[in-house]
Design an enzyme around this catalytic site. Structure first.
Site, PDB file in Angstrom:
ATOM      1  N   CYS A  55       0.827  -1.214   0.000  1.00  0.00           N
ATOM      2  CA  CYS A  55       0.000   0.000   0.000  1.00  0.00           C
ATOM      3  C   CYS A  55       0.863   1.266   0.000  1.00  0.00           C
ATOM      4  O   CYS A  55       1.538   1.570   0.986  1.00  0.00           O
ATOM      5  CB  CYS A  55      -0.926  -0.028   1.224  1.00  0.00           C
ATOM      6  SG  CYS A  55      -1.764   1.522   1.558  1.00  0.00           S
ATOM      7  N   CYS A  58      -0.021   3.894   2.700  1.00  0.00           N
ATOM      8  CA  CYS A  58       0.456   3.452   4.022  1.00  0.00           C
ATOM      9  C   CYS A  58       1.905   3.890   4.222  1.00  0.00           C
ATOM     10  O   CYS A  58       2.291   4.396   5.290  1.00  0.00           O
ATOM     11  CB  CYS A  58       0.358   1.935   4.144  1.00  0.00           C
ATOM     12  SG  CYS A  58      -1.299   1.246   3.897  1.00  0.00           S
TER      13      CYS A  58
END
Length: 399
Positions: A55, A58
């Protein structure tokens, strides 16, 4: 690839630091049980960051938010902070129980394992911090008032605080239901009281009799909202755009703009800037791109003649709503060049480079980014710009 480059240009910085927030990496139920034990003994809430290794947002949070000293100072003091891979064996179980909907997601629990709030998606610290502060402040309020409201025991004078707590905790659907219940029980038309305004302001639909009553006395409206005035203005402007688009009627936006000068007086908000943004957003989401371009051109030729700061903000909003809209990006070349002709600076060149990239001119993009660095001595800006140039050069080499 263009989306990646755009993200890099818009992000502006790529500095990666060791995280300042002290996270515990949790991989098992035993480790999480230790967290709950510590939370109870320390009487601290638990902040859980559920991420995925693939991700990008993230990783952006780690590099640009959790790496901040201010984030570390606050979160290490107020929370036990936990990181968890949502696709690990234990992480999948915890994520399912927490109703994970996207990466990254952040869950705030009290020391009794009760979920207090959920924050979805990457957020800059200036947005995440207020949400965390509000969670700690308003969750206890909701615990008490939710039960009173459901039992029919909530007093009229308690509604303003209850609705504010619901807003602060992002419970918009419940807030609308509570406001509707209040209006049905306590308001019978006519002039609104200060208390009525505090309850109904954020839930009153524009172009209705209730809205006319709400905005009939702007001084009274401002007095009632006090510390929430700027939030209300932001909400009302956004609602006018949404209603205008849904009803294919620009009058929603125009009517809101008529009261903006008086409503925003004494705040940090610029009514002229809000007016411009609201029209640009209305035209964009209505897919009236020619009208949006015409609005910006007309404003700059008349009321905003020679105001390169206004043109820059208007052009940046228009282009960044969808940088891959070629028609708008091509017009952006003209707008940002006009800004540069009036005053050269790093930011104007930087945004011109984005438009050049999205109009398939990578060589010009590189030249313009190099030019932009002549107008700054900020090492972070220079480093990030060089990183973008390297990305574009790599793309050119692979063509």
């Amino acid at each position: 690839m263009k989306i990646i480059i755009a993200a890099l240009i818009l992000a502006g910085t790529f500095t990666v630091m060791e995280a300042q927030v002290d996270f515990r990496q949790i991989n098992s139920s035993e480790e999480m049980n230790k967290v709950w034990t510590d939370a109870q003994s320390q009487n601290k809430p638990v902040f859980v960051d559920i991420y995925a290794t693939w991700c990008g947002p993230c990783k952006w949070m780690d590099a640009n938010v959790f790496a901040m000293e201010s984030a570390g100072d606050y979160m290490n003091s107020e929370f036990i902070n936990v990181k968890m891979d949502g696709e690990s064996e234990f992480g999948r179980i915890f994520a399912a129980e927490s109703r994970l909907s996207a990466y990254p997601s952040f869950f705030v629990y009290n020391s009794s394992k009760e979920l207090m709030n959920t924050v979805v998606g990457a957020k800059p610290w200036e947005e995440l911090e207020p949400q965390l502060i509000s969670t700690l402040e308003f969750y206890p309020v909701l615990e008490i008032m939710d039960n009173k409201f459901k039992s029919g025991l909530l007093e009229r004078d308690e509604y303003p605080r209850y609705l504010k707590a619901l807003r602060e905790m992002g419970k918009e659907e419940l807030g609308s239901a509570v406001a509707y219940s209040y209006e049905k029980e306590f308001v019978n038309g006519g002039e609104m009281t200060i208390e009525d305004i505090q309850v109904l302001a954020f839930y009153t639909k524009q172009q209705t009799d209730s809205w006319k009553s709400l905005t009939s006395d702007i001084s009274k409206l401002k007095l009632a909202l006090d510390g929430e005035l700027e939030k209300f203005i932001d909400h009302a402007v956004t609602s006018s755009i949404q209603s205008g688009v849904e009803n294919t009627d620009i009058e929603y936006v125009s009517a809101m703009n008529e009261i903006l000068p008086q409503l925003s007086e004494g705040t940090n908000l610029d009514p002229a800037e809000l007016e411009s943004i609201s029209y640009i957003y209305y035209y964009h989401y209505s897919e009236l791109f020619d009208e949006m371009i015409g609005f910006i051109d007309n404003e700059f030729e008349t009321r905003r003649r020679g105001d390169h700061k206004w043109l820059f903000e208007a052009a940046a909003n228009a282009v960044f709503l969808d940088p891959q809209n070629v028609e708008v990006a091509e017009k952006g070349l003209e707008w940002f060049q006009a800004c540069i002709d009036l005053q050269e600076n790093q930011e104007y060149y930087y945004h011109l480079a984005l438009c050049e990239y999205f109009t398939d001119s990578p060589e010009k993009t590189i030249a313009t980014l190099n030019k932009s660095m002549e107008f700054t001595d900020d090492p972070e800006i220079i480093q990030s710009t060089k990183s973008i140039i390297s990305q574009v050069e790599e793309e050119l080499a692979n063509q």
